[in-house]
Design an enzyme around this catalytic site. Structure first.
Site, PDB file in Angstrom:
ATOM      1  N   SER A   1       0.408  -1.168   0.052  1.00  0.00           N
ATOM      2  CA  SER A   1      -0.219  -0.167   0.240  1.00  0.00           C
ATOM      3  C   SER A   1       0.638   0.959   0.032  1.00  0.00           C
ATOM      4  CB  SER A   1      -0.900   0.032   0.988  1.00  0.00           C
ATOM      5  OG  SER A   1      -0.669   0.520   2.192  1.00  0.00           O
TER       6      SER A   1
ATOM      7  N   ASN B   1      -9.577  -9.074   0.532  1.00  0.00           N
ATOM      8  CA  ASN B   1      -7.973  -7.929   0.570  1.00  0.00           C
ATOM      9  C   ASN B   1      -7.973  -8.062   1.961  1.00  0.00           C
ATOM     10  OD1 ASN B   1      -7.426  -7.205  -2.122  1.00  0.00           O
ATOM     11  ND2 ASN B   1      -7.341  -5.316  -1.247  1.00  0.00           N
TER      12      ASN B   1
ATOM     13  N   THR C   1      -4.993  -6.370   8.187  1.00  0.00           N
ATOM     14  CA  THR C   1      -4.691  -6.165   9.766  1.00  0.00           C
ATOM     15  C   THR C   1      -4.756  -7.597  10.309  1.00  0.00           C
ATOM     16  OG1 THR C   1      -5.954  -3.878   9.683  1.00  0.00           O
ATOM     17  CG2 THR C   1      -6.047  -5.707  12.056  1.00  0.00           C
TER      18      THR C   1
ATOM     19  N   ASP D   1      -1.642  -0.711  -3.812  1.00  0.00           N
ATOM     20  CA  ASP D   1      -2.465  -0.434  -3.342  1.00  0.00           C
ATOM     21  C   ASP D   1      -2.851   0.629  -2.517  1.00  0.00           C
ATOM     22  OD1 ASP D   1      -5.761  -1.813  -2.586  1.00  0.00           O
ATOM     23  OD2 ASP D   1      -4.478  -1.977  -0.439  1.00  0.00           O
ATOM     24  N   HIS D   2      -4.278   0.722  -2.465  1.00  0.00           N
ATOM     25  CA  HIS D   2      -4.659   2.143  -2.172  1.00  0.00           C
ATOM     26  C   HIS D   2      -3.848   3.106  -2.880  1.00  0.00           C
ATOM     27  CE1 HIS D   2      -8.107   1.726  -0.009  1.00  0.00           C
ATOM     28  NE2 HIS D   2      -7.947  -0.078   0.196  1.00  0.00           N
TER      29      HIS D   2
END
Length: 283
Positions: free
Chosen positions: A50, A233, A236, A84-85
């Site tokens: 990310s 996805n 965490t 990502d992101h």
């Protein structure tokens, strides 16, 4: 095994009514654990980095990308690299030179019109360079630095009609949708709107992506795959496994100073988590 591409993995999953899991890479141990977990499960996976992880590494994409790529290429499992992101246009434009086959361009915080405009331009640029481009419509919420967001609040979830128009206007290859999950959940208590997932699957011609899957129970994930989710996805949950293993080791061995002693169980715990999630995606 040579790197595969995100597009190839997702296309195969769609043909078989299955899904592919994408796991967030922060450290080398994350990448090694994802590869090991994929080998344990006998399943493909996506290693995704990310923009926040790039910031953690001092803003340099090159080193963490090279490490993830090296791990993927020496694994026996089919693995792909995904960025990502991504909010930064500069970072987005570096993806294809660093070994990534796909990028999630995140303009979801913009107004609908500005989101469409920015994403359409990103898709045009990316497709010219062979990139598979994912985008987000709706608000999943929970990312670091964002205010708390109720996944059940009015206006948060993705509207199927708007999603259809968005995909037609932008040309994206996949769409991340808001259906009841949230990023950064440490307890698996999210309840997904499966009727909405099915409606979105009917409304748009591209694969659907579920962000925030760490907080989604196994039964909900399996049902989401049956309803049409094709990319799951997970971030965490790996960090929870990593930190739990490190904490347990140091509590049992308070005088330990060699990081290898606690990184081994941390990596093994993450690999087990990866394998567990992959086994839920049979569809």
């Amino acid at each position: 095994m040579p790197l595969t591409t995100t597009g190839e993995l997702i296309a195969a999953a769609r043909r078989n009514n299955r899904a592919v899991a994408a796991f967030n890479v922060i450290t080398l141990e994350h990448a090694e654990a994802i590869a090991a977990g994929a080998e344990q499960a006998g399943a493909p996976a996506i290693l995704q980095i990310s923009e926040n992880a790039v910031k953690f590494h001092g803003g340099s994409l090159t080193a963490v990308a090279a490490a993830a790529k090296a791990v993927a290429e020496t694994s026996r499992a089919p693995l792909a690299l995904h960025l990502d992101h991504v909010v930064s246009e500069d970072l987005f434009r570096r993806a294809h030179t660093e070994g990534f086959s796909s990028v999630m361009f995140d303009a979801s915080k913009l107004t609908y019109g500005d989101n469409v405009k920015a994403t359409a331009e990103a898709v045009r640029w990316g497709h010219e360079r062979g990139l598979w481009v994912e985008a987000e419509l709706g608000r999943v919420g929970g990312k670091e630095g964002e205010p708390p967001l109720d996944a059940h609040a009015p206006g948060v979830r993705t509207d199927p009609a708007e999603a259809r128009a968005y995909v037609e206007s932008t040309g994206v290859d996949a769409l991340a949708v808001a259906v009841g999950s949230s990023h950064a959940m440490t307890e698996r208590t999210a309840a997904l709107d499966h009727a909405l997932i099915a409606a979105l699957e009917d409304a748009v011609p591209v694969p659907l992506v579920l962000h925030g899957s760490s907080g989604v129970p196994d039964t909900e994930i399996r049902a989401a795959v049956r309803s049409g989710m094709r990319k799951i996805n997970v971030g965490t949950a790996l960090n929870t496994a990593f930190t739990g293993a490190v904490r347990a080791f140091l509590e049992a061995h308070p005088s330990a100073v060699d990081p290898r002693k606690y990184l081994v169980p941390a990596r093994e715990a993450m690999a087990g988590t990866v394998a567990h999630f992959l086994r839920q995606l049979e569809g």
